[in-house]
Design an enzyme around this catalytic site. Structure first.
Site, PDB file in Angstrom:
ATOM      1  N   GLY A  30       0.770  -1.234   0.000  1.00 28.73           N
ATOM      2  CA  GLY A  30       0.000   0.000   0.000  1.00 28.73           C
ATOM      3  C   GLY A  30       0.804   1.288   0.000  1.00 28.73           C
ATOM      4  N   THR A  31       2.055   1.246  -0.455  1.00 23.51           N
ATOM      5  CA  THR A  31       2.844   2.481  -0.467  1.00 23.51           C
ATOM      6  C   THR A  31       2.261   3.501  -1.438  1.00 23.51           C
ATOM      7  OG1 THR A  31       4.371   1.460  -2.055  1.00 23.51           O
ATOM      8  CG2 THR A  31       4.985   1.402   0.285  1.00 23.51           C
ATOM      9  N   ASN A  32       1.823   3.038  -2.597  1.00 19.47           N
ATOM     10  CA  ASN A  32       1.194   3.965  -3.541  1.00 19.47           C
ATOM     11  C   ASN A  32      -0.104   4.518  -2.986  1.00 19.47           C
ATOM     12  OD1 ASN A  32       2.529   4.653  -6.014  1.00 19.47           O
ATOM     13  ND2 ASN A  32       2.431   2.500  -6.603  1.00 19.47           N
ATOM     14  N   LYS A  76     -12.868 -13.322  -1.739  1.00 17.31           N
ATOM     15  CA  LYS A  76     -12.806 -13.654  -3.167  1.00 17.31           C
ATOM     16  C   LYS A  76     -14.189 -13.713  -3.794  1.00 17.31           C
ATOM     17  CE  LYS A  76     -10.801 -17.113  -6.285  1.00 17.31           C
ATOM     18  NZ  LYS A  76      -9.994 -18.376  -6.354  1.00 17.31           N
ATOM     19  N   VAL A 106     -11.379  -6.624 -11.529  1.00 17.36           N
ATOM     20  CA  VAL A 106     -12.510  -5.778 -11.150  1.00 17.36           C
ATOM     21  C   VAL A 106     -13.765  -6.307 -11.838  1.00 17.36           C
ATOM     22  CG1 VAL A 106     -13.489  -3.457 -11.257  1.00 17.36           C
ATOM     23  CG2 VAL A 106     -11.046  -3.766 -10.792  1.00 17.36           C
ATOM     24  N   ASN A 120      -5.662   2.560 -13.606  1.00 21.85           N
ATOM     25  CA  ASN A 120      -4.677   1.655 -13.037  1.00 21.85           C
ATOM     26  C   ASN A 120      -3.284   2.168 -13.377  1.00 21.85           C
ATOM     27  OD1 ASN A 120      -3.695  -0.819 -11.824  1.00 21.85           O
ATOM     28  ND2 ASN A 120      -3.231  -1.519 -13.890  1.00 21.85           N
ATOM     29  N   HIS A 122       0.612   0.672 -14.079  1.00 22.68           N
ATOM     30  CA  HIS A 122       1.364  -0.561 -14.337  1.00 22.68           C
ATOM     31  C   HIS A 122       2.847  -0.223 -14.410  1.00 22.68           C
ATOM     32  CE1 HIS A 122       1.884  -4.683 -15.676  1.00 22.68           C
ATOM     33  NE2 HIS A 122       2.784  -4.226 -16.541  1.00 22.68           N
TER      34      HIS A 122
END
Length: 208
Positions: A30-32, A76, A106, A120, A122
């Protein structure tokens, strides 16, 4: 690719400027996600209203707790169906969704509810080194193994296929002959931290 070329379509979907609520989907450390939350903490136009994860062990949940952002982890089955996720998004008044290291697919119902409002990031220059299974260190290892002289990040809209949505913008960095996958990862992370929040802010507020 130039960022502003995509703004007009996005803004038309929202119909003018107003404060926007965003949700962050994440699967790991979760750094971003934390970087994005901190970037918008004092914003009057962008509110990070929700962090959602698909793994109980995802440290992003602890980051959200520490930063006083509502969070939830869904199993899930919930992500496969999507209706519970969509209900949470609607309850929080979410306008826009940001993926930050989110590894699950998603659900279609969310894609349909948020057309051109899910992005997103990448860690490569798509279409190179994209697709299912290409994430994190796997990407950087593949870049080095292929002898690439440059890599970077791609920020793109989400669609039904992994890493195939329309590209919004790309930022590059060199790959030197002596670089390891870890060296490449550091360069790519620096690009992510610098540019991802800025691109989100631009999409949400600079033009709308």
């Amino acid at each position: 690719m130039h960022l502003f070329a995509h703004f007009s379509r996005f803004c038309a979907g929202f119909g003018g400027f107003m404060s926007k609520n965003i949700a962050i989907f994440a699967s790991g450390n979760g750094t971003n996600a934390e970087n994005i939350i901190r970037y918008f903490q004092n914003s009057e136009s962008v509110n990070v209203k929700l962090v959602l994860a698909d793994r109980e062990t995802a440290f992003v949940l602890e980051r959200a707790r520490r930063l006083n952002v509502p969070f939830a982890c869904l199993d899930k089955a919930a992500w496969a169906d999507g209706t519970v996720v969509l209900s949470l998004l609607e309850d929080k008044g979410i306008d826009f969704i940001v993926l930050a290291g989110f590894l699950a697919r998603v659900p279609d119902c969310i894609l349909h509810a948020y057309p051109n409002k899910i992005i997103n990031i990448h860690p490569s220059l798509l279409p190179k080194f994209g697709g299912k299974g290409m994430y994190g260190g796997h990407v950087h290892e593949a870049v080095v193994a292929a002898g690439e002289t440059e890599t970077g990040i791609t920020i793109h809209y989400l669609n039904e296929h992994f890493d195939e949505g329309e590209i919004i913008v790309q930022y590059k960095c060199p790959v030197l002959p002596q670089d390891t996958a870890e060296d490449v990862a550091k360069k790519v992370h620096a690009l992510e931290y610098e540019y991802y929040p800025k691109v989100i802010g631009g999409l949400l507020s600079e033009v709308c």
